[in-house]
Write a protein that holds these residues in place. Structure first.
Motif, PDB file in Angstrom:
ATOM      1  N   LEU A   1       6.719  -5.741  -6.918  1.00 14.05           N
ATOM      2  CA  LEU A   1       5.351  -5.606  -6.443  1.00 14.05           C
ATOM      3  C   LEU A   1       5.132  -4.170  -5.968  1.00 14.05           C
ATOM      4  O   LEU A   1       5.932  -3.616  -5.238  1.00 14.05           O
ATOM      5  CB  LEU A   1       5.144  -6.579  -5.276  1.00 14.05           C
ATOM      6  CG  LEU A   1       3.789  -6.526  -4.562  1.00 14.05           C
ATOM      7  CD1 LEU A   1       2.659  -6.895  -5.504  1.00 14.05           C
ATOM      8  CD2 LEU A   1       3.804  -7.460  -3.357  1.00 14.05           C
ATOM      9  N   THR A   2       4.050  -3.554  -6.446  1.00 13.18           N
ATOM     10  CA  THR A   2       3.649  -2.275  -5.845  1.00 13.18           C
ATOM     11  C   THR A   2       2.323  -2.532  -5.140  1.00 13.18           C
ATOM     12  O   THR A   2       1.540  -3.374  -5.557  1.00 13.18           O
ATOM     13  CB  THR A   2       3.458  -1.175  -6.903  1.00 13.18           C
ATOM     14  OG1 THR A   2       2.636  -1.685  -7.947  1.00 13.18           O
ATOM     15  CG2 THR A   2       4.787  -0.755  -7.489  1.00 13.18           C
ATOM     16  N   GLY A   3       2.078  -1.796  -4.085  1.00 11.74           N
ATOM     17  CA  GLY A   3       0.892  -2.078  -3.272  1.00 11.74           C
ATOM     18  C   GLY A   3       1.093  -3.369  -2.504  1.00 11.74           C
ATOM     19  O   GLY A   3       2.219  -3.833  -2.333  1.00 11.74           O
TER      20      GLY A   3
ATOM     21  N   GLY B   1       7.502 -12.025  -4.287  1.00 15.57           N
ATOM     22  CA  GLY B   1       7.612 -13.032  -5.325  1.00 15.57           C
ATOM     23  C   GLY B   1       8.874 -12.944  -6.174  1.00 15.57           C
ATOM     24  O   GLY B   1       9.788 -12.157  -5.908  1.00 15.57           O
ATOM     25  N   LEU B   2       8.903 -13.804  -7.200  1.00 12.90           N
ATOM     26  CA  LEU B   2      10.044 -13.898  -8.119  1.00 12.90           C
ATOM     27  C   LEU B   2      10.377 -12.538  -8.723  1.00 12.90           C
ATOM     28  O   LEU B   2      11.550 -12.156  -8.832  1.00 12.90           O
ATOM     29  CB  LEU B   2       9.696 -14.910  -9.223  1.00 12.90           C
ATOM     30  CG  LEU B   2      10.786 -15.214 -10.249  1.00 12.90           C
ATOM     31  CD1 LEU B   2      11.986 -15.893  -9.590  1.00 12.90           C
ATOM     32  CD2 LEU B   2      10.237 -16.102 -11.370  1.00 12.90           C
ATOM     33  N   ALA B   3       9.342 -11.782  -9.119  1.00  8.37           N
ATOM     34  CA  ALA B   3       9.561 -10.504  -9.802  1.00  8.37           C
ATOM     35  C   ALA B   3      10.317  -9.526  -8.907  1.00  8.37           C
ATOM     36  O   ALA B   3      11.284  -8.878  -9.348  1.00  8.37           O
ATOM     37  CB  ALA B   3       8.218  -9.904 -10.221  1.00  8.37           C
ATOM     38  N   THR B   4       9.899  -9.429  -7.647  1.00 10.35           N
ATOM     39  CA  THR B   4      10.535  -8.472  -6.743  1.00 10.35           C
ATOM     40  C   THR B   4      11.977  -8.876  -6.466  1.00 10.35           C
ATOM     41  O   THR B   4      12.888  -8.044  -6.497  1.00 10.35           O
ATOM     42  CB  THR B   4       9.727  -8.384  -5.425  1.00 10.35           C
ATOM     43  OG1 THR B   4       8.411  -7.926  -5.743  1.00 10.35           O
ATOM     44  CG2 THR B   4      10.373  -7.428  -4.442  1.00 10.35           C
ATOM     45  N   THR B   5      12.200 -10.172  -6.224  1.00 12.66           N
ATOM     46  CA  THR B   5      13.552 -10.626  -5.903  1.00 12.66           C
ATOM     47  C   THR B   5      14.496 -10.438  -7.085  1.00 12.66           C
ATOM     48  O   THR B   5      15.648 -10.019  -6.906  1.00 12.66           O
ATOM     49  CB  THR B   5      13.513 -12.098  -5.448  1.00 12.66           C
ATOM     50  OG1 THR B   5      12.568 -12.206  -4.379  1.00 12.66           O
ATOM     51  CG2 THR B   5      14.863 -12.564  -4.978  1.00 12.66           C
TER      52      THR B   5
ATOM     53  N   GLU C   1       2.103   9.692   5.139  1.00 11.68           N
ATOM     54  CA  GLU C   1       2.492  10.175   6.469  1.00 11.68           C
ATOM     55  C   GLU C   1       2.271   9.125   7.552  1.00 11.68           C
ATOM     56  O   GLU C   1       2.474   9.385   8.718  1.00 11.68           O
ATOM     57  CB  GLU C   1       1.733  11.463   6.803  1.00 11.68           C
ATOM     58  CG  GLU C   1       2.195  12.646   5.964  1.00 11.68           C
ATOM     59  CD  GLU C   1       3.702  12.843   6.011  1.00 11.68           C
ATOM     60  OE1 GLU C   1       4.349  12.608   4.953  1.00 11.68           O
ATOM     61  OE2 GLU C   1       4.236  13.180   7.062  1.00 11.68           O
ATOM     62  N   ALA C   2       1.771   7.983   7.142  1.00  8.06           N
ATOM     63  CA  ALA C   2       1.594   6.893   8.105  1.00  8.06           C
ATOM     64  C   ALA C   2       1.977   5.589   7.411  1.00  8.06           C
ATOM     65  O   ALA C   2       2.002   5.503   6.180  1.00  8.06           O
ATOM     66  CB  ALA C   2       0.147   6.834   8.587  1.00  8.06           C
ATOM     67  N   ILE C   3       2.279   4.589   8.210  1.00 10.51           N
ATOM     68  CA  ILE C   3       2.611   3.269   7.671  1.00 10.51           C
ATOM     69  C   ILE C   3       1.357   2.664   7.039  1.00 10.51           C
ATOM     70  O   ILE C   3       0.273   2.690   7.639  1.00 10.51           O
ATOM     71  CB  ILE C   3       3.142   2.363   8.794  1.00 10.51           C
ATOM     72  CG1 ILE C   3       4.520   2.836   9.247  1.00 10.51           C
ATOM     73  CG2 ILE C   3       3.186   0.900   8.363  1.00 10.51           C
ATOM     74  CD1 ILE C   3       5.628   2.637   8.244  1.00 10.51           C
ATOM     75  N   ILE C   4       1.513   2.148   5.819  1.00 13.40           N
ATOM     76  CA  ILE C   4       0.415   1.426   5.177  1.00 13.40           C
ATOM     77  C   ILE C   4       0.856  -0.018   4.942  1.00 13.40           C
ATOM     78  O   ILE C   4       2.044  -0.342   5.046  1.00 13.40           O
ATOM     79  CB  ILE C   4      -0.020   2.100   3.851  1.00 13.40           C
ATOM     80  CG1 ILE C   4       1.143   2.137   2.852  1.00 13.40           C
ATOM     81  CG2 ILE C   4      -0.543   3.512   4.117  1.00 13.40           C
ATOM     82  CD1 ILE C   4       0.750   2.688   1.486  1.00 13.40           C
ATOM     83  N   LEU C   5      -0.113  -0.873   4.634  1.00 12.92           N
ATOM     84  CA  LEU C   5       0.209  -2.304   4.499  1.00 12.92           C
ATOM     85  C   LEU C   5       1.302  -2.547   3.478  1.00 12.92           C
ATOM     86  O   LEU C   5       2.150  -3.427   3.652  1.00 12.92           O
ATOM     87  CB  LEU C   5      -1.051  -3.095   4.113  1.00 12.92           C
ATOM     88  CG  LEU C   5      -2.025  -3.352   5.260  1.00 12.92           C
ATOM     89  CD1 LEU C   5      -3.312  -3.961   4.733  1.00 12.92           C
ATOM     90  CD2 LEU C   5      -1.406  -4.261   6.323  1.00 12.92           C
ATOM     91  N   ALA C   6       1.308  -1.765   2.389  1.00 10.04           N
ATOM     92  CA  ALA C   6       2.282  -1.993   1.321  1.00 10.04           C
ATOM     93  C   ALA C   6       3.724  -1.764   1.784  1.00 10.04           C
ATOM     94  O   ALA C   6       4.669  -2.250   1.161  1.00 10.04           O
ATOM     95  CB  ALA C   6       1.968  -1.113   0.112  1.00 10.04           C
ATOM     96  N   HIS C   7       3.919  -1.042   2.904  1.00 11.57           N
ATOM     97  CA  HIS C   7       5.271  -0.920   3.451  1.00 11.57           C
ATOM     98  C   HIS C   7       5.812  -2.266   3.920  1.00 11.57           C
ATOM     99  O   HIS C   7       7.009  -2.416   4.131  1.00 11.57           O
ATOM    100  CB  HIS C   7       5.273   0.066   4.627  1.00 11.57           C
ATOM    101  CG  HIS C   7       5.195   1.507   4.211  1.00 11.57           C
ATOM    102  ND1 HIS C   7       4.235   2.368   4.692  1.00 11.57           N
ATOM    103  CD2 HIS C   7       5.943   2.224   3.343  1.00 11.57           C
ATOM    104  CE1 HIS C   7       4.418   3.565   4.150  1.00 11.57           C
ATOM    105  NE2 HIS C   7       5.432   3.506   3.317  1.00 11.57           N
TER     106      HIS C   7
ATOM    107  N   ARG D   1       7.936  -2.502  -3.694  1.00  8.15           N
ATOM    108  CA  ARG D   1       8.497  -1.164  -3.874  1.00  8.15           C
ATOM    109  C   ARG D   1       8.410  -0.312  -2.607  1.00  8.15           C
ATOM    110  O   ARG D   1       9.376   0.350  -2.236  1.00  8.15           O
ATOM    111  CB  ARG D   1       7.807  -0.468  -5.066  1.00  8.15           C
ATOM    112  CG  ARG D   1       8.408   0.879  -5.401  1.00  8.15           C
ATOM    113  CD  ARG D   1       8.206   1.308  -6.838  1.00  8.15           C
ATOM    114  NE  ARG D   1       8.655   0.349  -7.825  1.00  8.15           N
ATOM    115  CZ  ARG D   1       9.942   0.121  -8.143  1.00  8.15           C
ATOM    116  NH1 ARG D   1      10.908   0.786  -7.525  1.00  8.15           N
ATOM    117  NH2 ARG D   1      10.241  -0.768  -9.056  1.00  8.15           N
ATOM    118  N   LEU D   2       7.265  -0.301  -1.957  1.00  8.04           N
ATOM    119  CA  LEU D   2       7.128   0.568  -0.782  1.00  8.04           C
ATOM    120  C   LEU D   2       7.972   0.089   0.400  1.00  8.04           C
ATOM    121  O   LEU D   2       8.430   0.893   1.210  1.00  8.04           O
ATOM    122  CB  LEU D   2       5.655   0.730  -0.396  1.00  8.04           C
ATOM    123  CG  LEU D   2       4.928   1.824  -1.191  1.00  8.04           C
ATOM    124  CD1 LEU D   2       3.441   1.811  -0.873  1.00  8.04           C
ATOM    125  CD2 LEU D   2       5.506   3.203  -0.904  1.00  8.04           C
TER     126      LEU D   2
END
Lengths: 334, 334
Positions: free
Chosen positions: A325-327, A222-226, B3-9, B14-15
């Motif tokens: 965005l985190t998560g 989203g806007l925040a991340t960009t 240690e593994a790829i998660i959806l947030a990647h 951030r990830l």
């Protein structure tokens, strides 16, 4: 021909050729694609932009678009954000065994319509088929090549203190359209994806002014991340005002219902322009003259305070830091 | 870091940035990639080749290579088959949630080693993460851009009656290596994938002669399918001799055991060259001087009989028609 994709459509052999000749090539035909060599060949001189994106959106059909339209718009927009005129795209399909041929045809029709609207050509491609259950319906990669005029220097690194920040329209439409479709939620006001090619808008902006410093489309995150990316890349601070950020009532309501921050919701037909304040009015007018820019607004500015960070002046007065965005809110949003 | 790829990647937030900055960018760094704009920008003039391929090979690690090496070699080879010098690649990853980070690191190291060996740079990329069970480990798309010298005109359409057909080495190695790994078969003689970048070989061939008419790498569908494509594209007949086609004893034995025709088995480090007979010896010598061309041989010729068809003179004397692969022998071979 079978009514669904089977593994042999990805064998490279006879059925792959049939799939190409009957379904994929006729709608997309052009002299460069039609040669069917391992690479397409074209002539060029000067600066070129090159970008790639894979699209894994779920569902593959959603209000306002589908994975075909999205895969063309997304890559066109990445090219346009470098100030490039998109010229040529590649199209690579990864299809799950069992995908109904009718769905594939709809996707290809949507790709055809979007490339025609945006004035770009698909000149090379690839199709793979994966066993049922080893992928989900269809993933699409498009890579793109665009031409950049020699006098253009637009980059996320070029934002300067004092620059204005323009947003080309409402936020959160794509993400909430996908969400509403996926979860079967019924919002009181329907929400459609904003998925659109922005290359014509960017051409008009560049005609209006050579003082566009940065362009970026606020997709995933989203806007925040960009904005955080831009603050980081240009090593500047960013201040935006909540009351100036356009948002549709249906999107706002849906976000409130689900506890989402619309600043983190994906867009697929919006751009952020960071521009020299002397030319802000001209550039804003050029955006507003485009069919996809009617709700454009100046939402903030570049500052030398809090470098690398984004601050939001809230509608209630106090300011707060806006983070990336985190998560993950919505996997497979694009 | 997990240690593994998660959806947030794959969130774009951030990830995603952490994944890029810690795992993806450091091994692949170069000035064009490091800018991290939506597109990479480069300067060029003249004729460019553009190609794309998605790689869905299963398993992702196999004797002689892995999906990383394959995804670089495959796209480099498609560029080289147009007579282009490969310059720039894009790299787009579709990763299944749960992929061990160590496996991703191995794949990226393999990509790094292969790009360095071939002298190409990855200048733009993308990463998506898909929920566990909605895809299988990792799919990779690479698209590529290469430069073609103005005096080069190599195409599948250019084969002429009387031309010789050179094959750069043994057939079936890649397909049977994947097969042996996937099915846990133990062959008496081990089989390794031939996965290799052929751009240097093609450069040497072009230095040796300007009379190369067609080049093609016989990947999915094998030698038989690719020769059929060439016969069709150039509207000529093709005759090949079974006894002249190089094949490793282990591959021949494995094919016999499993009832496969080696002419239909995929290769990932071989090329077919269709050349003016006056320059055959020079071109064959240049192929043999390359590390990947030691077993090269003249396997047949272009004829004006049976246009669009491929005929095999068998070792027992009689000739038979060789068709494209029909059905699918080995899904997810590349």
């Amino acid at each position: 021909m079978s009514e669904a994709i089977i593994l042999a459509h990805g064998s490279g052999g006879r059925l792959s050729h049939e799939l190409m000749e009957r379904i994929l090539l006729p709608p997309l035909a052009n002299p460069l694609l039609d040669k069917l060599d391992d690479s397409a060949v074209f002539e060029s001189s000067g600066y070129l932009a090159f970008t790639t994106d894979s699209y894994v959106v779920n569902p593959i059909f959603f209000p306002g678009g589908d994975i075909g339209k999205l895969s063309i718009c997304g890559t066109i927009n990445d090219l346009a954000m470098s100030g490039a005129k998109p010229l040529y795209l590649s199209l690579s399909l990864i299809i799950e065994e069992g995908l109904p041929l009718n769905e594939l045809k709809l996707i290809i029709q949507s790709i055809k319509a979007t490339t025609e609207k945006a004035g770009v050509k698909i000149i090379t491609g690839d199709t793979k088929v994966v066993n049922k259950g080893q992928t989900d319906k269809i993933f699409i990669n498009t890579s793109g090549i665009g031409a950049i005029s020699p006098n253009i220097n637009i980059s996320g690194s070029n934002a300067k203190v004092g620059d204005d920040i323009i947003l080309s329209g409402t936020i959160g439409d794509h993400g909430m359209a996908i969400m509403s479709q996926r979860e079967g939620l019924k919002f009181e006001i329907s929400v459609e994806s904003d998925c659109a090619p922005l290359n014509e808008m960017v051409s008009q902006m560049i005609l209006a002014s050579h003082k566009i410093h940065s362009l970026r489309d606020p997709t995933r995150g989203g806007l925040a991340t960009t904005l955080n990316e831009l603050a980081h890349q240009s090593d500047v601070g960013i201040v935006i005002e909540e009351t100036k950020i356009p948002i549709k009532e249906g999107v706002r309501a849906a976000c409130e219902l689900l506890g989402f921050d619309p600043l983190h919701i994906a867009n697929e037909g919006k751009l952020i322009a960071i521009v020299d304040p002397h030319d802000t009015d001209k550039i804003l007018a050029s955006i507003k003259s485009n069919q996809y820019g009617k709700d454009a607004a100046i939402i903030g500015e570049i500052t030398d305070a809090h470098k690398g960070k984004v601050v939001l002046k809230t509608k209630f007065g106090p300011s707060r830091l806006v983070d990336m965005l985190t998560g993950e809110l919505l996997p497979r949003i694009c």
